[in-house]
Design an enzyme around this catalytic site. Sequence first.
Site, short mmCIF file in Angstrom:
data_model
loop_
_atom_site.label_atom_id
_atom_site.label_comp_id
_atom_site.label_asym_id
_atom_site.label_seq_id
_atom_site.Cartn_x
_atom_site.Cartn_y
_atom_site.Cartn_z
N ASP A 148 -5.94 -51.14 -4.89
CA ASP A 148 -6.44 -50.56 -6.14
C ASP A 148 -6.58 -51.55 -7.30
O ASP A 148 -6.47 -51.17 -8.46
CB ASP A 148 -5.53 -49.40 -6.59
CG ASP A 148 -5.37 -48.34 -5.52
OD1 ASP A 148 -6.34 -48.10 -4.78
OD2 ASP A 148 -4.28 -47.74 -5.43
N HIS B 109 -10.41 -43.86 -5.64
CA HIS B 109 -9.01 -43.56 -5.92
C HIS B 109 -8.96 -42.30 -6.78
O HIS B 109 -9.79 -42.15 -7.68
CB HIS B 109 -8.36 -44.74 -6.65
CG HIS B 109 -6.92 -44.54 -6.98
ND1 HIS B 109 -5.92 -44.66 -6.04
CD2 HIS B 109 -6.29 -44.23 -8.15
CE1 HIS B 109 -4.75 -44.42 -6.61
NE2 HIS B 109 -4.96 -44.16 -7.89
N LEU C 110 -5.94 -45.19 4.21
CA LEU C 110 -4.65 -45.46 3.56
C LEU C 110 -4.04 -46.81 3.90
O LEU C 110 -3.02 -47.18 3.31
CB LEU C 110 -3.66 -44.34 3.92
CG LEU C 110 -4.11 -42.92 3.55
CD1 LEU C 110 -3.01 -41.92 3.89
CD2 LEU C 110 -4.48 -42.84 2.07
N LYS C 111 -4.63 -47.54 4.82
CA LYS C 111 -4.09 -48.84 5.19
C LYS C 111 -4.70 -49.95 4.33
O LYS C 111 -5.82 -49.82 3.83
CB LYS C 111 -4.38 -49.14 6.67
CG LYS C 111 -3.71 -48.18 7.65
CD LYS C 111 -2.19 -48.35 7.65
CE LYS C 111 -1.56 -47.48 8.73
NZ LYS C 111 -0.09 -47.64 8.76
N GLY D 191 -11.58 -36.50 5.66
CA GLY D 191 -12.87 -37.16 5.43
C GLY D 191 -13.81 -36.42 4.51
O GLY D 191 -15.03 -36.49 4.69
N SER D 192 -13.29 -35.74 3.47
CA SER D 192 -14.18 -34.97 2.60
C SER D 192 -15.16 -35.87 1.85
O SER D 192 -16.32 -35.51 1.65
CB SER D 192 -13.38 -34.10 1.62
OG SER D 192 -12.71 -34.89 0.66
#
Length: 292
Positions: free
Chosen positions: A233, A192, A173-174, A94-95
């Site tokens: 994306d 992204h 990521l889902k 979670g950065s």
Amino acid sequence: MLQTWLHAASSCKLSPSAPCHPATSSRFTQCRRTISTAAQLEAISTRLVADAAPPQRHARRSSVVMASHGAPPKEYVLAEKPKARLAVFVSGGGSNFKAIHAAILDGRVNAEVAVVVSDVPGCGGVQYAQANGIPTVTYPIPKKGDFPGLTAEQLVESMKSHSVDYVILAGYLKLIPAALVKAFPRAMLNIHPGLLPSFGGKGMYGERVHKAVIASGARFSGPTVHFVDEEFDTGPILAQRVVAVYPTDSPKQLAARVLKQEHQVYPEAVSALVDGRITWREDGIPILWNAH
């Protein structure tokens, strides 16, 4: 190669999200005669953007900077707004979530995090949310473990129950369910770690992107902030930053430079979203306006 870089730098850093002043254009013209390496390009670009950009202020913004190609519409005026409520989706440490939260706390983003959603209930992003008193939910339902999860319909209802205004994907990521995309039109952002439309799509995340960039021989990379649609994306691009790719780079070295830019550009994009500083061209391309 130089012309390609100048075009990327212009679109990513100097227009319209960082207005290009006449003095900056003149200095770029002089630099074209002497720049010979990627390192020089990146260093000079950073210095010129810093010189050209208006000073950052953490107070609420009340006006809009004119973009290099013209002024925003006459009716486009910033006004004081209540804090927007964000749902942040994470899958790992979670950065980017932490960078956005830090920008909220110091006043750069006029919002609050209403809820954090994750497909990995014990990930670092969820732990950070819990440590800061932010509610968390799990989506989708985990295949393993005893964690309760939500269906797509329940996820949409959860966003409503938390009075969410905008959805921010920060390393999630889902694939986002179509029902949620429809519930938040032009109100959902993702970041992204590559320059879309290249190096994107299903399975292209994290170090995989940086390995592909290096293997391709590309000389430049950087993060992309884009609106979210039903695919991976492919949504409209809102903002990008450019970093050099060096011949001796490892994926981790490139990732570190890209991540540094992610932590700068994503809070700026979220700030513009919640402020209403995004307009849309007739062809569906979003335009981000800087505030001062």
